[in-house]
Write an enzyme that holds these catalytic residues in place. Structure first.
Site, PDB file in Angstrom:
ATOM      1  N   CYS A 135       0.828  -1.205   0.000  1.00  0.00           N
ATOM      2  CA  CYS A 135       0.000   0.000   0.000  1.00  0.00           C
ATOM      3  C   CYS A 135       0.863   1.257   0.000  1.00  0.00           C
ATOM      4  O   CYS A 135       0.598   2.211  -0.738  1.00  0.00           O
ATOM      5  CB  CYS A 135      -0.929  -0.007   1.213  1.00  0.00           C
ATOM      6  SG  CYS A 135      -2.088   1.386   1.261  1.00  0.00           S
ATOM      7  N   CYS A 165      -6.579  -3.814   7.000  1.00  0.00           N
ATOM      8  CA  CYS A 165      -7.814  -3.027   6.947  1.00  0.00           C
ATOM      9  C   CYS A 165      -8.908  -3.685   6.116  1.00  0.00           C
ATOM     10  O   CYS A 165     -10.085  -3.495   6.388  1.00  0.00           O
ATOM     11  CB  CYS A 165      -7.514  -1.627   6.419  1.00  0.00           C
ATOM     12  SG  CYS A 165      -7.039  -1.550   4.676  1.00  0.00           S
TER      13      CYS A 165
END
Length: 362
Positions: A101, A197
């Site tokens: 990410c 997440c």
């Protein structure tokens, strides 16, 4: 400077943005929407990428008196992070989605858009430092060793670091929270973000099975070759794993068994005793050199293989497609798909030399 402050909704990015404002920069806040269905992301005010995090980020931007926007990166996040994560596990490798990410979303997609819009730098709440003694920005560990995030930033290129700001690098986490309280930021005591997440309940195995289905295979003892159990897919395991193996029969010596290797083609999970986990040599590919300091012959270094894992002294040298790391002392839990990050041993080993993906271990 025109600075784009990436605001996750947590305390760190809020204070980082505040410091950029205080330094006199022209700051704009932005929150990244990473899911087309926000309800599928983790809930509970954890400070990452949910709807409530977006609201917390907006409130912080309002307190700082800066413009604020939400940018939709959901499609790219799914493609670059989630699909890569699933594909790596299917191939028997153990990826770090936060590292992906940072590389693909926060410092590729976001930075590309920021530069195109005329911003000079992107500010984040990462705990890492940048130094410029050599004439180019070099990535270093943060002052707060317990929060250091230089490992997950080690895949950034020199060009990306030229447009990066890490205002928290010289601070302790406790100092950041105290500052947030002094600034009356509502996120001052918000819990830190943990886990993945996009897996709301934290059940990675079930998440992967929902994407990959069941791929049955054998769990085999490394010493005897005996089939100890059946499993539903190698994607449910990682090298070094001890719990959740589903083995009913105890080992002959009574000691715990650990996952030693994964073979996705045959579906074989090999298990054995802890003394078989030690790795002394690592092969890694696709290297990145944030400091522009590629290895010049065999080089003494400090190697790290997990974000907050142990480090070990080693010698690294270039190979045809990456580099090889020979550890002075064995390390456990080293798995293909992880990243190995090399630090310079001088200055207490805080300068990042380079990183690469682990392809094989011995």
């Amino acid at each position: 400077m025109r600075v784009l402050a990436a605001m996750s909704g947590g305390v760190d990015s809020a204070v980082a943005a505040a410091r950029a404002v205080e330094a006199g920069h022209d700051v704009t806040g932005v929150h990244l929407a990473l899911s087309a269905k926000p309800g599928t992301l983790r809930k509970g005010a954890r400070g990452c990428c949910t709807v409530e995090d977006s609201r917390d980020a907006r409130r912080a931007a309002d307190m700082l008196g800066i413009p604020f926007y939400v940018w939709d990166f959901a499609e790219r996040f799914n493609e670059e992070v989630i699909e890569t994560f699933v594909g790596e596990y299917a191939a028997g490798r153990t990826p770090n989605p936060c590292m992906t990410c940072n590389e693909k979303i926060k410092f590729e997609a976001l930075l590309e858009k920021a530069v195109a819009l005329g911003f000079d730098a992107v500010s984040t709440g990462h705990y890492a430092r940048l130094s410029h003694e050599s004439g180019v920005p070099e990535l270093r560990r943060s002052r707060d060793e317990s929060k250091d995030q230089s490992y997950v930033l080690a895949s950034l290129t020199p060009q990306q670091l030229r447009h990066a700001m890490f205002p928290l690098g010289d601070s302790l986490k406790s100092e950041v929270r105290e500052e947030a309280e002094r600034r009356d930021l509502a996120v001052a005591r918000k819990p830190d973000s943990h886990d993945i997440c996009f897996i709301p309940d934290g059940d990675t195995r079930s998440f992967l099975e929902s994407r990959l289905g069941q791929r049955p295979g054998d769990m085999v003892d490394a010493d005897s070759g005996e089939v100890l159990a059946q499993h539903s897919g190698v994607h449910g395991f990682t090298v070094g794993q001890r719990k959740g193996l589903g083995i009913d029969k105890p080992a002959a010596d009574g000691r715990p068994r650990y996952v030693l290797s994964l073979e996705p083609v045959s579906g074989t999970v090999t298990v054995g005793s802890a003394d078989r986990l030690g790795v002394t040599e690592i092969e890694a590919t696709r290297p990145v050199w944030p400091s522009e300091r590629a290895l010049d012959g065999p080089t003494e270094c400090v190697a790290q293989i997990r974000a907050h894992g142990e480090t070990g002294r080693a010698v690294a040298e270039m190979t045809e497609d990456g580099f090889r790391v020979r550890l002075h002392e064995p390390m456990r839990g080293v798995a293909p798909g992880q990243s190995v990050v090399l630090y310079r041993p001088e200055d207490e080993g805080d300068l990042v030399l380079g990183s690469a993906k682990i392809s094989a271990t011995r």
